[in-house]
Scaffold this motif. Sequence first.
Motif, short mmCIF file in Angstrom:
data_model
loop_
_atom_site.label_atom_id
_atom_site.label_comp_id
_atom_site.label_asym_id
_atom_site.label_seq_id
_atom_site.Cartn_x
_atom_site.Cartn_y
_atom_site.Cartn_z
N THR A 14 -49.06 -1.71 6.65
CA THR A 14 -49.93 -2.39 5.69
C THR A 14 -51.17 -1.54 5.47
O THR A 14 -51.61 -0.83 6.38
N ASP A 15 -51.72 -1.60 4.28
CA ASP A 15 -52.97 -0.89 4.01
C ASP A 15 -54.15 -1.86 3.98
O ASP A 15 -55.24 -1.51 3.53
N GLY A 16 -53.90 -3.08 4.45
CA GLY A 16 -54.94 -4.10 4.43
C GLY A 16 -54.87 -4.99 3.21
O GLY A 16 -55.44 -6.08 3.20
N THR A 17 -54.16 -4.53 2.20
CA THR A 17 -53.97 -5.32 0.98
C THR A 17 -52.49 -5.59 0.74
O THR A 17 -52.07 -6.72 0.57
N THR A 18 -51.70 -4.52 0.74
CA THR A 18 -50.26 -4.62 0.54
C THR A 18 -49.54 -4.67 1.87
O THR A 18 -49.83 -3.87 2.77
N VAL A 19 -48.61 -5.60 2.01
CA VAL A 19 -47.72 -5.65 3.16
C VAL A 19 -46.42 -4.96 2.75
O VAL A 19 -45.73 -5.43 1.84
N PHE A 20 -46.09 -3.87 3.42
CA PHE A 20 -44.96 -3.05 2.98
C PHE A 20 -43.65 -3.49 3.64
O PHE A 20 -42.89 -2.67 4.14
N TYR A 21 -43.38 -4.80 3.60
CA TYR A 21 -42.12 -5.30 4.14
C TYR A 21 -40.96 -4.69 3.36
O TYR A 21 -40.86 -4.84 2.14
N GLY A 67 -38.50 -8.90 23.20
CA GLY A 67 -38.60 -8.06 22.02
C GLY A 67 -39.68 -8.47 21.04
O GLY A 67 -40.18 -7.65 20.27
N GLU A 68 -40.03 -9.75 21.03
CA GLU A 68 -41.16 -10.26 20.28
C GLU A 68 -41.77 -11.39 21.09
O GLU A 68 -41.04 -12.20 21.67
N PHE A 69 -43.09 -11.45 21.13
CA PHE A 69 -43.75 -12.64 21.66
C PHE A 69 -45.10 -12.79 20.98
O PHE A 69 -45.72 -11.82 20.56
N GLY A 70 -45.51 -14.05 20.86
CA GLY A 70 -46.78 -14.32 20.22
C GLY A 70 -47.29 -15.70 20.60
O GLY A 70 -46.51 -16.59 20.96
N GLY A 71 -48.59 -15.84 20.55
CA GLY A 71 -49.20 -17.13 20.86
C GLY A 71 -49.53 -17.34 22.31
O GLY A 71 -50.12 -18.36 22.68
N PRO A 104 -45.41 -7.20 22.07
CA PRO A 104 -46.14 -8.22 21.31
C PRO A 104 -45.97 -8.06 19.80
O PRO A 104 -45.76 -6.97 19.28
N TRP A 105 -46.08 -9.17 19.13
CA TRP A 105 -46.06 -9.25 17.67
C TRP A 105 -47.48 -9.51 17.20
O TRP A 105 -48.07 -10.50 17.59
N SER A 106 -48.03 -8.66 16.34
CA SER A 106 -47.55 -7.35 15.94
C SER A 106 -48.76 -6.48 15.65
O SER A 106 -49.85 -7.00 15.36
N PHE A 107 -48.55 -5.17 15.72
CA PHE A 107 -49.64 -4.26 15.40
C PHE A 107 -50.08 -4.41 13.96
O PHE A 107 -51.27 -4.28 13.64
N SER A 108 -49.13 -4.68 13.08
CA SER A 108 -49.44 -4.79 11.66
C SER A 108 -50.43 -5.92 11.39
O SER A 108 -51.23 -5.83 10.46
N GLY A 109 -50.35 -6.99 12.16
CA GLY A 109 -51.33 -8.06 12.07
C GLY A 109 -51.40 -8.76 10.73
O GLY A 109 -52.47 -9.18 10.30
N THR A 110 -50.24 -8.92 10.08
CA THR A 110 -50.25 -9.50 8.75
C THR A 110 -49.92 -10.99 8.74
O THR A 110 -49.69 -11.58 7.68
N ASP A 111 -49.88 -11.62 9.91
CA ASP A 111 -49.67 -13.06 9.97
C ASP A 111 -50.59 -13.65 11.02
O ASP A 111 -51.49 -12.96 11.54
N SER A 112 -50.39 -14.88 11.37
CA SER A 112 -51.33 -15.59 12.26
C SER A 112 -51.31 -15.07 13.69
O SER A 112 -52.19 -15.41 14.48
N GLY A 139 -51.42 -11.77 14.59
CA GLY A 139 -52.03 -10.47 14.76
C GLY A 139 -53.49 -10.50 14.36
O GLY A 139 -53.96 -11.50 13.82
N PRO A 140 -54.20 -9.42 14.58
CA PRO A 140 -53.78 -8.18 15.22
C PRO A 140 -53.77 -8.29 16.74
O PRO A 140 -54.16 -9.32 17.31
N LEU A 141 -53.34 -7.23 17.41
CA LEU A 141 -53.22 -7.25 18.85
C LEU A 141 -54.60 -7.17 19.53
O LEU A 141 -55.51 -6.51 19.02
#
Length: 345
Positions: free
Chosen positions: A12-19, A282-286, A306-314, A316-318
């Motif tokens: 992500t560039d902070g604006t676009t999420v490159f999913y 493989g993923e953990f959060g919260g 941990p989920w996730s370095f990208s930090g594009t949801d609730s 993140g970030p790490l």
Amino acid sequence: MYFHGCNYPWSTDGTTVFYGLDFGANVWGSHLGVSTRRTAIRHDFAEMAALGFTVVRWFLFCDGRAGIVYDERGMPIGPDAHLFADLDAALEIAGAVGIGIDLVLFDHRWMFSGVRETLPDPVTGDLLDVRLPEGRAHVFLNEDGRDALFEGLVVPLVHRYGPAGLRADLAPHVFAYEFMNEPDFVIEEWERDLSPHVARPLPFSIMATLIARLSETVHAHSSALTTLGGARLHNLWAWDDETLGLDLLQVHSYAAQTPGGEDDVVGVPVADLGVSRPVVLGEFGGYPVDDVLAFAAESGYAGAWPWSFSGTDSYGPLPREALQRFAARYPRVVNARAGVLGFEP
């Protein structure tokens, strides 16, 4: 063996999420892949190395929106003109800072109704933005589709980064190949987990065949491992089957979804899981990251990502401080660049 990793599912560039846009040109006719954004991606990887990570889990084709050329039936023909340039760039960047990539080939959203595609208007020839009512399920459900997928796309990919491949120099930087992220949600027989967004679910027998085929391909032509991003602890046993050929099992856990329930793996030692293969969270959060990382390292797990370095949801970030504390406590399992801050383009 303990693999200290994190999820970098997309940039992500902070604006676009490159999913689904990091690798190859996309169905909308543009190319936004890694090779077009090297400086930003290098910055991310330098920071992940400084946080101590040695493995990064990165989604490749996602729902099929980029990197793949399809025929008129929607069947894959092969990689597009930009896929390997983007993958080469990603592996070069990762290798330069001592990180291996777990390439997640497909997301379960590949099977979701409403996957976006562009198709030519039969009269005007103009490209139309459409949504596929059954996603790309037909590729997996059709034997010809499965053969096309492997022969045209997966096998050339694995060969390219194998010891005898065109980019054998990058082979050490492919940590693993992962067939799908959270396939629990698309399997026909698993009604309790099957997503309502999946119009044509996949029989487990076909999923097993696809996973085994990937494992066979990887083990024959690569030094990388094979894994699978299992979403539910109660399904972990199914991925432990010898015929699937997986080297690492995964289970994902989120505190908001499984607090103290049967799928809350945090607090359960590997020895109590009843499987024969190494297991990664493989993923953990919260959860408090300090607690989960220490638990995994001391309870027999092969890693906790941990989920996730990208930090594009609730989730993140790490938390940087927690990761720095882990690196100080477990120096033998972290990146040699841990604590080395700063980045030069």
